[in-house]
Design a protein around this motif. Structure first.
Motif, PDB file in Angstrom:
ATOM      1  N   ARG A 209       8.707   1.923  -3.879  1.00 57.18           N
ATOM      2  CA  ARG A 209       7.412   1.529  -3.281  1.00 57.18           C
ATOM      3  C   ARG A 209       6.637   0.593  -4.217  1.00 57.18           C
ATOM      4  O   ARG A 209       5.504   0.218  -3.953  1.00 57.18           O
ATOM      5  N   GLN A 213       2.807  -0.956  -4.059  1.00 57.23           N
ATOM      6  CA  GLN A 213       1.794  -0.106  -4.691  1.00 57.23           C
ATOM      7  C   GLN A 213       1.364  -0.546  -6.088  1.00 57.23           C
ATOM      8  O   GLN A 213       0.396  -0.028  -6.629  1.00 57.23           O
ATOM      9  N   TYR A 216      -2.369  -1.221  -7.093  1.00 53.53           N
ATOM     10  CA  TYR A 216      -3.434  -0.248  -6.818  1.00 53.53           C
ATOM     11  C   TYR A 216      -3.600   0.703  -8.011  1.00 53.53           C
ATOM     12  O   TYR A 216      -2.772   1.589  -8.214  1.00 53.53           O
ATOM     13  N   CYS A 219      -3.275   4.586  -7.844  1.00 54.78           N
ATOM     14  CA  CYS A 219      -2.036   5.154  -7.332  1.00 54.78           C
ATOM     15  C   CYS A 219      -1.291   5.894  -8.441  1.00 54.78           C
ATOM     16  O   CYS A 219      -1.140   5.382  -9.544  1.00 54.78           O
ATOM     17  N   GLY A 220      -0.827   7.090  -8.128  1.00 50.85           N
ATOM     18  CA  GLY A 220      -0.043   7.841  -9.114  1.00 50.85           C
ATOM     19  C   GLY A 220      -0.911   8.722  -9.970  1.00 50.85           C
ATOM     20  O   GLY A 220      -2.131   8.608  -9.981  1.00 50.85           O
ATOM     21  N   CYS A 228       2.764   4.912 -10.086  1.00 49.68           N
ATOM     22  CA  CYS A 228       3.215   3.861  -9.173  1.00 49.68           C
ATOM     23  C   CYS A 228       3.771   2.669  -9.932  1.00 49.68           C
ATOM     24  O   CYS A 228       4.422   1.818  -9.361  1.00 49.68           O
ATOM     25  N   ASP A 406      -9.155  -0.882  -4.844  1.00 50.40           N
ATOM     26  CA  ASP A 406      -9.588   0.502  -5.080  1.00 50.40           C
ATOM     27  C   ASP A 406     -10.576   0.871  -3.973  1.00 50.40           C
ATOM     28  O   ASP A 406     -11.726   1.240  -4.229  1.00 50.40           O
ATOM     29  N   TYR A 411     -10.293   5.075  -8.451  1.00 47.72           N
ATOM     30  CA  TYR A 411     -10.045   4.663  -9.843  1.00 47.72           C
ATOM     31  C   TYR A 411     -11.378   4.567 -10.585  1.00 47.72           C
ATOM     32  O   TYR A 411     -11.532   5.090 -11.687  1.00 47.72           O
TER      33      TYR A 411
END
Ligand code: FAD
Length: 470
Positions: A209, A213, A216, A219-220, A228, A406, A411
């Motif tokens: 992905r 991703q 961003y 993410c993660g 990510c 975001d 974030y």
């Protein structure tokens, strides 16, 4: 007898420097004060952890990592005498300062010692991917295509116990003995096992992905082995994992992909590895880029002297939420997401019109993954002075970038607690709110230190003047 001088190859697996025939090998690391001079506690803490792991690896095989302090030219010459070595090997480092140091070391070792400089840190060495005229590429796209098309070497075997000299080393220095305090940031685990855990987790899942991703920043999970993006940058900087091993894992992921989209995503990740090599090639060809602009303007860019702006930027107090979140992530984790690195670098060089070298110095001190080539490359890109640089008239708008990358302000609110109770749409409009609204929503969070629209015009004027002198 052979000494292997570990530098940015703090691993025994997939290390081409350890595969030479002339053995047995005495592994060595030299703490060089010149190298430590610009590092902050997080990077040195990561380094010490990486050395401890490497030392354990050698000790489990009846050898040891000799760790000494001082000028490498003197210390290596001493160790050659002590161990009656006839060969010294090291893996090539392509920055200008490293090359000067290596020449000094070679001169100090003298003609009686064979120096084996090994190509290891990159898949394709500087000078091997060039334009048809033999020049170093100054734009990424053609370089990246050639780089992706070239065959890659497989990982190499680790040395066996029989290849290693039965030496014993002393204790490792500590942060304190090296003159550093405890890091303010949480420093990730170093060492090859930690690097492999990240690589394996990333290649099992998030790599598929990645293309969608990677931009961003929320993410993660930063505490998980896999986010990510790979978060391999500190491992690649210190060489706690070999680049051939990383690439081979991505190739396996490519082969296991189930859709074209997944395969494209793996290729997108491999393209980032190509960026790393592109910047290494560029810096190797032009070592002066650490301080000089790659792109020549007709006149000097009129950078501003703005102590207060620089202080606010460093502290994450600019009043631009995503910029402040990035600068605080840097403080808290000694790492920052790539999209946000681009935004904070743009904010410093365009909105504040402060020289990119100030930002580079701050990143060099704070990042665990600081890598001269990538850091200079990233800064000069953002400042519109580098290879492939962002054209100067394309100035990132920190508010719309925040809204796009975001959207729920996850974030921002992770790193800027003053804004936790403010709805995302207000966060993304922070500089448009009037003072009373801002006080009401988040009394402790600063007002914007510049007006982005005015700052953009000021930057355009400065770059236009540098371009044509008007
Ligand atoms: C102003 C600025 C400064 C930067 N300074 C550094 C630095 O000091 N050290 C550093 O390693 N990267 C630097 N980068 C590039 C990039 O931000 C980081 O490599 C990336 O965020 C590291 O996270 P990751 O390992 O999860 O990356 P991933 O997205 O998982 O990428 C995998 C690897 O590819 C390489 N890579 C990814 N993006 C880039 C890029 N744009 N340029 C060069 N290599 C890349 C890195 O080795 C990275 O670990 C900088 C970028 C900017 C805009």
């Amino acid at each position: 007898m052979r000494l292997h001088w570990h530098r940015r190859d703090l691993r025994a697996t997939d290390n081409r420097g350890l595969t030479a025939d002339e053995g047995p090998t005495v592994p060595v690391f030299v703490f060089d004060r010149d190298v430590l001079a610009h590092a902050g506690p997080p990077r040195v803490a990561f380094l010490l952890d990486a050395l401890a792991s490497l030392r354990t690896w050698y000790r489990e095989r009846g050898s040891d990592l000799l760790v000494v302090e001082g000028d490498p030219a003197e210390r290596l010459a001493d160790l050659v005498d002590e161990h009656d070595a006839d060969t010294v090997s090291w893996c090539r480092d392509y920055s200008g300062l490293a090359r000067q140091r290596d020449q000094r070391v070679e001169a100090a070792l003298g003609d009686a010692v064979t120096v084996d400089r090994v190509h290891d840190a990159l898949l394709h060495e500087p000078g091997t991917i060039t334009t048809n005229g033999g020049e170093t590429y100054s734009v990424f796209s053609y370089f990246g295509k050639k780089w992706l098309d070239r065959a890659k070497d497989d990982p190499v075997e680790s040395p066996s116990s029989g290849d290693l000299a039965p030496v014993s080393g002393g204790d490792l220095p500590t942060l304190e003995s090296l003159g550093f305090g405890e890091p303010e940031a949480t420093v990730p685990a170093a060492g090859t096992d930690a690097a492999r855990r990240r690589l394996d987790a990333f290649c099992a899942d998030a790599i598929y992905r990645y293309a969608d991703q990677r931009d961003y920043p929320a993410c993660g999970d930063r505490d998980e082995a896999s986010g990510c993006t790979s978060r391999l940058s500190s491992h690649l900087k210190f060489g706690t994992i070999g680049i051939r091993e990383v690439y081979a894992a991505t190739d396996e992921a490519w082969a296991a992909a189930e859709t074209e989209t997944e395969r494209d995503s793996v290729t997108e990740f491999q393209r980032q590895l190509a960026w790393r090599e592109f910047y290494a090639h560029v810096l190797s060809n032009q070592p002066g880029l650490v301080t000089e602009n790659f792109k020549t303007y007709e006149h000097e860019i009129a950078w501003r002297d703005d102590t207060e702006g620089l202080r606010a930027w460093k502290n994450g107090e600019t009043g631009y939420p995503i910029v402040d979140a990035g600068m605080r992530q840097l403080r808290d984790e000694a790492w920052m997401h790539n999209r946000v690195r681009m935004l904070v670098a743009s904010f410093l060089t365009k909105d504040l019109l402060i020289d990119w070298r100030e930002g580079y110095d701050w990143f060099r001190e704070k990042l665990v993954d600081h890598d001269t080539a990538n850091d200079v490359g990233g800064w000069q890109w953002a400042a519109s002075t580098g290879t492939d640089a962002q054209p100067y008239f394309r100035v990132f708008n920190p508010m719309t970038q925040g809204e796009r990358y975001d959207p729920d302000a996850e974030y921002v609110t992770q790193y800027v607690p003053e804004l936790r109770d403010v709805p995302a749409h207000q966060i993304h409009r922070w500089h448009e709110l009037d003072v009373a609204e801002r006080r009401d929503l988040a009394p402790a969070y600063p007002d914007p230190i510049v007006d982005h629209a005015e700052a953009r015009e000021r930057a355009l004027a400065a770059f236009e003047a540098a371009s044509d002198g008007s």
